[in-house]
Write a protein that holds these residues in place. Structure first.
Motif, PDB file in Angstrom:
ATOM      1  N   ASP A   8       0.856  -1.190   0.000  1.00 45.93           N
ATOM      2  CA  ASP A   8       0.000   0.000   0.000  1.00 45.93           C
ATOM      3  C   ASP A   8       0.883   1.227   0.000  1.00 45.93           C
ATOM      4  N   ILE A   9       0.466   2.258  -0.737  1.00 48.71           N
ATOM      5  CA  ILE A   9       1.176   3.541  -0.764  1.00 48.71           C
ATOM      6  C   ILE A   9       0.169   4.629  -0.467  1.00 48.71           C
ATOM      7  N   GLU A  10       0.443   5.428   0.543  1.00 52.93           N
ATOM      8  CA  GLU A  10      -0.471   6.495   0.956  1.00 52.93           C
ATOM      9  C   GLU A  10       0.221   7.834   0.806  1.00 52.93           C
ATOM     10  N   ILE A  11      -0.482   8.775   0.137  1.00 54.34           N
ATOM     11  CA  ILE A  11       0.040  10.133  -0.001  1.00 54.34           C
ATOM     12  C   ILE A  11      -0.352  10.914   1.238  1.00 54.34           C
ATOM     13  N   LEU A  12       0.650  11.445   1.957  1.00 50.22           N
ATOM     14  CA  LEU A  12       0.391  12.156   3.210  1.00 50.22           C
ATOM     15  C   LEU A  12       0.226  13.649   3.009  1.00 50.22           C
ATOM     16  N   ASP A  13       0.650  14.168   1.857  1.00 48.15           N
ATOM     17  CA  ASP A  13       0.498  15.595   1.559  1.00 48.15           C
ATOM     18  C   ASP A  13      -0.934  15.839   1.089  1.00 48.15           C
ATOM     19  N   GLU A  14      -1.732  16.545   1.907  1.00 48.81           N
ATOM     20  CA  GLU A  14      -3.147  16.749   1.592  1.00 48.81           C
ATOM     21  C   GLU A  14      -3.345  17.540   0.307  1.00 48.81           C
ATOM     22  N   ARG A  15      -2.471  18.500   0.030  1.00 50.17           N
ATOM     23  CA  ARG A  15      -2.611  19.303  -1.183  1.00 50.17           C
ATOM     24  C   ARG A  15      -2.389  18.446  -2.427  1.00 50.17           C
ATOM     25  N   VAL A  16      -1.354  17.611  -2.410  1.00 50.50           N
ATOM     26  CA  VAL A  16      -1.087  16.739  -3.550  1.00 50.50           C
ATOM     27  C   VAL A  16      -2.195  15.707  -3.698  1.00 50.50           C
TER      28      VAL A  16
END
Length: 717
Positions: free
Chosen positions: A196-204
């Motif tokens: 699993d890969i989660e993007i932590l930058d809310e803007r991106v």
């Protein structure tokens, strides 16, 4: 995602799941208010659309249709029409808007369509080219992510993505790896093992979501509104006309042959039309046009962007240190700027010479102004003919320029996404029962058919014909385009009661032989004689048989003297065969042709046979004989020259043998002296042969000249 869409989606999910999500009361009330407003907006749009209902439609056989809407508006109005996205280009290319009471058409507006690739590339995360996971992560360099691996979750900032070799059993494979900066170290993670890969930058994360939503909207957005902005006072009539793609209308016919006691043959024609639009055609005046106007598609809906040249920002070079020399260099002057070489390199990379300005940007396109008076004048021509109605049994035929048009006398109604068969012809026509035999097909039986004459004013479009013999179905036929007054043959079944047999073939005879310009010319007469015999085994009904015989190009018809019909490919003859009887027709075609052979190639025995038959004169025979005699003289001289040449070659070979033997014997011997005597005699003979060959060659040239002159001027009847 807008608040309306969000609340509507939440409410829909709540209904589907059958459970409460605990939506706040204020948010739920806003959703209900927005849904009600959306419903009112849709109802208003439909009401505006109903202001201009479809009144007239013209269908063409080229795959397009012309629609005309008419209605009343009051004061300043906005009329909204809704089209499928794939119809917008045709509408933009052809729409005409007229205010018939002096009002003004302000504008026709519609939702713009930006290219999907341009919209996707405008987001912070570019997914326009469907990137793979490693490519997507490389575009997210500097973004904080969390990767779930077999060793646990790793959180860090993406430094880069690369490919590495990895052993997999006996082979080596390439796998993508991502490098993460965790703050204390740099971790390398094999993406093939990531769960699993989660993007932590809310803007991106939000930008990626918006890009994916744009993709979904592009697939779901199938309809667009076109809004007419009208200005004026009071109630006015508005006309809107446009062309859009439509299925080709088709025709099919029913032909009812009479019983023996009746005279009239009934032809019924139907037009098959399809309403593939999303709007009912209610009480519409329908016209069907046989012509095929030029029509094409052009993408006017999608915005186009011009690629503009990049122009460097004007700058003033700073003052740089100069190195003064005692004298100028041979390749340049003293004091040259050290940045000159950089300037030349930059200019070369931009595709221009140093010091030459870049090409100016393309000029903007001129704005297009809507000229209401010009559009109204054009529409009066296109729409005026469609307003004229005539009266007939089902439809009225009108010649319009190079096309033919059916105008239905009564309005029709066709519901959306349905098709209809509409009667356009119902009248008596001239028809005669026939059997048709086509000689080129070589069949045993002729075909049952009808000789049909279009005795009405309407043209008949191509289509199938179901033939009924009295109350019984007899078979199917196919008809090509028929103008008024034209006659066609239709075949609908095999006539098994009539048998056919054929005799004859081609013959060739020589009519006359003469000599023209040194060639023997034979005038030939070729005849093609074919006899068609028909045996009618039907004991109750006679037959009128039409025979189609191929027409030989350049040949003359001799028998029968006059055919029933003729065209470039065939003759048609009519044969009456009584019930239970047999009858025949004999067809003779003839052509006169010429064949030429050289006088010297003509066989004298064949020529004598022609002379005995009176086809060649004695003078022709004598001329050929004389030419043959002169040719024989030439051949005799050629054989004599060939004999002398052979003798000289034989002497030459014998002299070579003698000289070879003389090299091995004593010069004082008798044999040597005998060899010398023989060589002397042979040399004398060689000289005599050479003289004879020269003389014979002169005789040969003279004989050939005389033969050529004789043949060239030979002309004997």
């Amino acid at each position: 995602m807008s608040a309306r869409r969000l609340t509507t989606t939440i409410a829909l999910l709540t209904t589907i799941a059958g459970m409460s999500i605990g939506m706040p009361a204020a948010l739920a009330q806003n959703a209900r208010n927005e849904n009600a407003a959306a419903g009112r907006e849709t109802a208003a749009a439909e009401a505006k659309r109903d202001v201009l209902p479809i009144r007239e439609i013209t269908l063409y056989r080229s795959g397009v249709a012309s629609f005309q809407r008419r209605g009343l508006v009051t004061d300043d109005s906005r009329v909204r029409l809704r089209f499928n996205v794939d119809q917008i280009n045709d509408v933009l290319k052809s729409m005409v808007v007229l205010d018939l009471a002096g009002g003004r058409v302000d504008a026709v507006s519609y939702g713009s369509k930006d290219p999907l690739s341009r919209r996707l590339s405008s987001f912070a995360v570019d997914v326009s080219d469907q990137p793979s996971l490693d490519v997507l992560l490389s575009r997210l360099r500097g973004t904080r992510i969390a990767v779930d691996t077999a060793d646990g979750k790793v959180t860090g900032v993406i430094l880069g993505v690369e490919s590495r070799q990895k052993a997999a059993g006996d082979t080596v494979i390439t796998v993508p790896v991502v490098q993460l900066s965790t703050g204390t170290s740099i971790r390398t993670i094999d993406l093939s093992t990531a769960n699993d890969i989660e993007i932590l930058d809310e803007r991106v994360k939000a930008e990626l979501t918006r890009a994916l939503e744009a993709l979904a909207e592009h697939r779901a957005d199938r309809e667009k509104d076109v809004e007419l902005m009208l200005e004026g006072d009071g109630q006015r009539e508005i006309v809107v006309a446009y062309v859009q793609e439509s299925p080709v209308w088709k025709t099919s016919y029913r032909l009812v042959l009479p019983d023996e006691a009746k005279d009239d043959t009934i032809l019924q024609g139907w037009a098959i039309v399809e309403n593939t639009t999303d709007e009912d055609w209610t009480d519409v005046r329908l016209s069907l046009v046989s012509g095929r106007p030029v029509s094409f598609t052009m993408d006017l809906y999608e915005p186009l962007y011009m690629k503009r040249p990049e122009v460097a920002v004007p700058t003033i070079a700073g003052v740089t240190p100069r190195l003064y020399q005692w004298a100028a260099d041979e390749g340049g002057g003293a004091g040259q700027s050290p940045f000159a070489e950089n300037e030349r390199a930059e200019a070369k990379s931009r595709g221009r010479s140093p010091g030459r300005p870049a090409a100016p940007a393309a000029a903007p396109a001129e704005s297009l102004m809507f000229d209401r008076r010009a559009a109204e004048a054009d529409a009066s021509v296109a729409l005026g003919a469609a307003l004229q109605m005539a009266q007939a049994a089902a439809a009225t035929g009108v010649d319009v320029g190079e096309v033919f048009q059916y105008r239905l006398d009564h309005p029709v109604t066709v519901e959306r996404q349905r098709s209809a068969m509409i009667p356009i012809i119902s009248s008596g026509v001239e028809a005669k029962r026939v059997s048709i035999y086509t000689a080129s097909e070589g069949q045993e039986h002729p075909m049952r058919g009808v000789r049909l004459t279009n005795s009405q004013s309407l043209q008949l479009m191509p289509g199938p014909i179901a033939v009924f013999d009295g109350d019984s179905y007899a078979g199917d036929a196919q008809i090509a385009h028929m103008s008024a007054g034209e006659t066609r043959l239709l075949a609908y079944s095999v006539d098994l009661d009539v048998e056919h047999r054929q005799e004859g073939g081609q013959t060739q005879t020589v009519q006359k032989v003469r000599i023209v310009d040194g060639m023997v010319e034979m005038r030939l007469q070729r005849e093609n004689r074919i006899k068609h015999t028909f045996n009618n085994k039907d004991k109750s009904r006679g037959r009128t048989i039409i025979v189609e015989q191929p027409r030989l190009g350049g040949w003359d018809l001799v028998e029968p003297a006059k055919p029933l019909e003729v065209n470039d490919q065939l003759y048609r003859f009519e044969v009456e065969v009584a019930s239970g009887k047999e009858n025949a027709v004999e067809i003779l075609q003839r052509v006169t042709d010429f064949s030429r052979v050289g006088v010297l190639d003509m066989n004298i025995d064949t020529l004598l046979a022609y002379a005995r038959q009176g086809k060649a004169s004695d003078a022709v025979v004598e001329a050929v004989r004389k030419a043959a005699g002169m040719q024989q003289t030439v051949r005799d001289i050629e054989r004599e020259i060939q004999r002398l040449e052979s003798e000289r070659s034989e002497i030459s070979r014998d002299q070579d043998r003698i000289r070879q033997n003389m090299q091995t014997i004593d010069r004082n011997s008798d044999l040597y002296r005998r060899y010398m005597t023989k060589l002397t005699e042979q040399e004398t003979r060689v000289e005599q042969i050479a003289t004879s060959i020269k003389q014979k060659q002169e005789e040969l040239n003279e004989a050939r000249r005389k033969l050529s002159e004789y043949i060239a001027g030979l002309k004997v009847e």
